[in-house]
Design a protein around this motif. Structure first.
Motif, short mmCIF file in Angstrom:
data_model
loop_
_atom_site.label_atom_id
_atom_site.label_comp_id
_atom_site.label_asym_id
_atom_site.label_seq_id
_atom_site.Cartn_x
_atom_site.Cartn_y
_atom_site.Cartn_z
N MET B 1 30.94 42.16 66.57
CA MET B 1 29.72 41.60 67.16
C MET B 1 28.50 42.13 66.41
SD MET B 1 30.28 41.69 71.21
CE MET B 1 29.58 40.16 71.76
N PHE B 2 27.40 41.46 66.65
CA PHE B 2 26.15 41.80 65.97
C PHE B 2 25.41 42.81 66.83
CE2 PHE B 2 23.22 40.70 62.67
CZ PHE B 2 21.97 40.93 63.20
N HIS B 3 25.20 44.04 66.29
CA HIS B 3 24.53 45.08 67.07
C HIS B 3 23.10 45.23 66.58
CE1 HIS B 3 28.05 47.06 69.13
NE2 HIS B 3 28.65 46.23 68.29
N LEU B 4 22.15 45.23 67.50
CA LEU B 4 20.75 45.41 67.12
C LEU B 4 20.49 46.84 66.64
CD1 LEU B 4 18.90 43.38 69.87
CD2 LEU B 4 19.19 42.78 67.48
N CYS B 19 13.59 40.86 68.97
CA CYS B 19 14.77 40.04 68.76
C CYS B 19 14.52 38.74 69.54
CB CYS B 19 16.03 40.74 69.28
SG CYS B 19 17.50 39.70 69.09
N ARG B 21 14.83 34.55 70.48
CA ARG B 21 15.60 33.30 70.53
C ARG B 21 14.64 32.19 70.93
NH1 ARG B 21 19.89 36.27 73.71
NH2 ARG B 21 21.68 36.44 72.34
N VAL B 85 26.21 28.47 73.31
CA VAL B 85 26.56 29.40 72.23
C VAL B 85 25.69 29.11 71.00
CG1 VAL B 85 28.39 29.98 70.57
CG2 VAL B 85 28.89 29.91 73.00
N ALA B 88 22.38 30.55 71.75
CA ALA B 88 22.38 32.02 71.84
C ALA B 88 22.54 32.68 70.47
CB ALA B 88 23.50 32.48 72.77
N MET B 89 23.17 31.98 69.54
CA MET B 89 23.45 32.61 68.25
C MET B 89 22.37 32.35 67.21
SD MET B 89 27.59 32.20 68.12
CE MET B 89 27.82 33.12 66.62
N LEU B 91 19.04 33.51 66.01
CA LEU B 91 18.25 34.71 66.28
C LEU B 91 17.21 34.91 65.19
CD1 LEU B 91 21.09 37.30 67.06
CD2 LEU B 91 19.48 36.38 68.71
N LEU B 107 29.92 25.08 64.99
CA LEU B 107 30.75 26.21 65.40
C LEU B 107 31.12 27.10 64.23
CD1 LEU B 107 31.91 27.21 68.04
CD2 LEU B 107 33.94 25.85 67.65
N PHE B 108 31.26 26.50 63.04
CA PHE B 108 31.78 27.25 61.90
C PHE B 108 30.77 27.38 60.77
CE2 PHE B 108 35.71 27.60 63.92
CZ PHE B 108 36.09 26.38 64.43
N ARG B 110 27.02 29.23 59.56
CA ARG B 110 26.09 30.29 59.93
C ARG B 110 25.26 30.63 58.69
NH1 ARG B 110 25.85 33.76 64.11
NH2 ARG B 110 25.44 35.95 63.71
#
Lengths: 81, 191
Positions: B1-4, B19, B21, B85, B88-89, B91, B107-108, B110
């Motif tokens: 996961m992506f950690h701030l 951060c 959105r 999703v 939410a993704m 950022l 979905l795939f 980024r």
């Protein structure tokens, strides 16, 4: 049409749904932002899906699948004179 | 996961400022449509119970209705979740050293872009529209001197405040870079 055929179609669609849900959750949990919102939304999605599936499966267990049905019969009534 | 707390390629002295959105209100139209869709199977079931009770009295037809309704509901629910999703993704992360732009495409797909904050040349915020003004959300456009000429924060909350902060951070970071360069030159000359 035997009712069991419709169950098979339903099961195939559920299998596709599982695969799509799994892939969505995989991407979300792998690349999403670490935090309560990510876990919370994932849990909400899983819980609502599980509840719906649970209700349906509880009903489907008691169904006599040897019955036949014409799924179009309600619509045929519109064309009867 | 992506950690701030653990951003990729960390820079010494880096601190998280924002951060961001898209404003949650941007999900409103989707949520309203999906709630209607999700309630549709239940509404149809109620309609049939009231106006076509003979149809549901037959177990076979009841099973057909339930199978169709459940599949419709589950796929609509999944569709809503996938759109959430996607929201939410996306950022936009602002630190005192850089800006990270992470966009989810489907979905795939980024895309992640990074911009050192001292390279920012111009920041423009815009709030256009009734709901944008009422809920204070809009776009922040960042002109850069880098390879990617423009960063765009789309429909973020408090865009004026964000733009002002980025300008201040850019000034501070540019001054710090200038001071470092002057010190290096002075050290070089002394040597």
């Amino acid at each position: 049409m035997p009712l069991a055929w419709l169950l098979l179609v339903w099961l195939v669609l559920i299998a596709i749904l599982f695969i799509m849900s799994f892939l969505t959750l995989l991407v979300y949990l792998r690349f999403g932002l670490f935090g309560l919102s990510t876990y919370g939304s994932t849990l909400l999605f899983l819980i609502v899906s599980a509840i719906m599936l649970g209700f349906i499966i509880q009903y489907l267990i008691n169904v006599d699948w040897s019955q036949t049905v014409n799924p179009l019969s309600p619509f045929m009534a519109f064309f009867e004179v | 996961m992506f950690h701030l707390d653990h951003l990729p390629n960390p820079i010494p002295g880096e601190k998280l400022i924002y951060c961001l959105r898209r404003h949650p209100i941007t999900l409103a139209s989707l949520v309203i449509c999906m709630v209607i869709l999700l309630l549709a199977p239940f509404g149809i079931f109620q309609y049939l119970q009231i106006y076509q009770p003979d149809l549901l009295a037959d177990q076979a037809m009841m099973t057909v209705v339930l199978l169709g309704g459940s599949i419709f509901f589950l796929y609509a629910w999944l569709f809503l979740f996938q759109n959430f999703v996607d929201w939410a993704m996306d950022l936009w992360i602002v630190t005192n050293k850089r800006i990270l732009n992470i966009e989810q495409q489907g979905l795939f797909g980024r895309t992640a872009s990074e911009l050192r904050i001292y390279r920012i040349q111009d920041v423009t915020s815009s709030v256009n529209g009734f709901f944008h003004t009422m809920f204070d959300f809009g776009d922040v456009e960042i002109q850069t001197a880098g390879e990617r000429l423009r960063f765009l924060f789309e429909q973020v909350p408090h865009p004026n405040k964000v733009a002002k902060m980025i300008v201040e951070l850019a000034e501070i970071d540019r001054q710090a870079h200038l001071d470092e360069a002057v010190e290096e030159i002075a050290t070089g000359e002394a040597a």
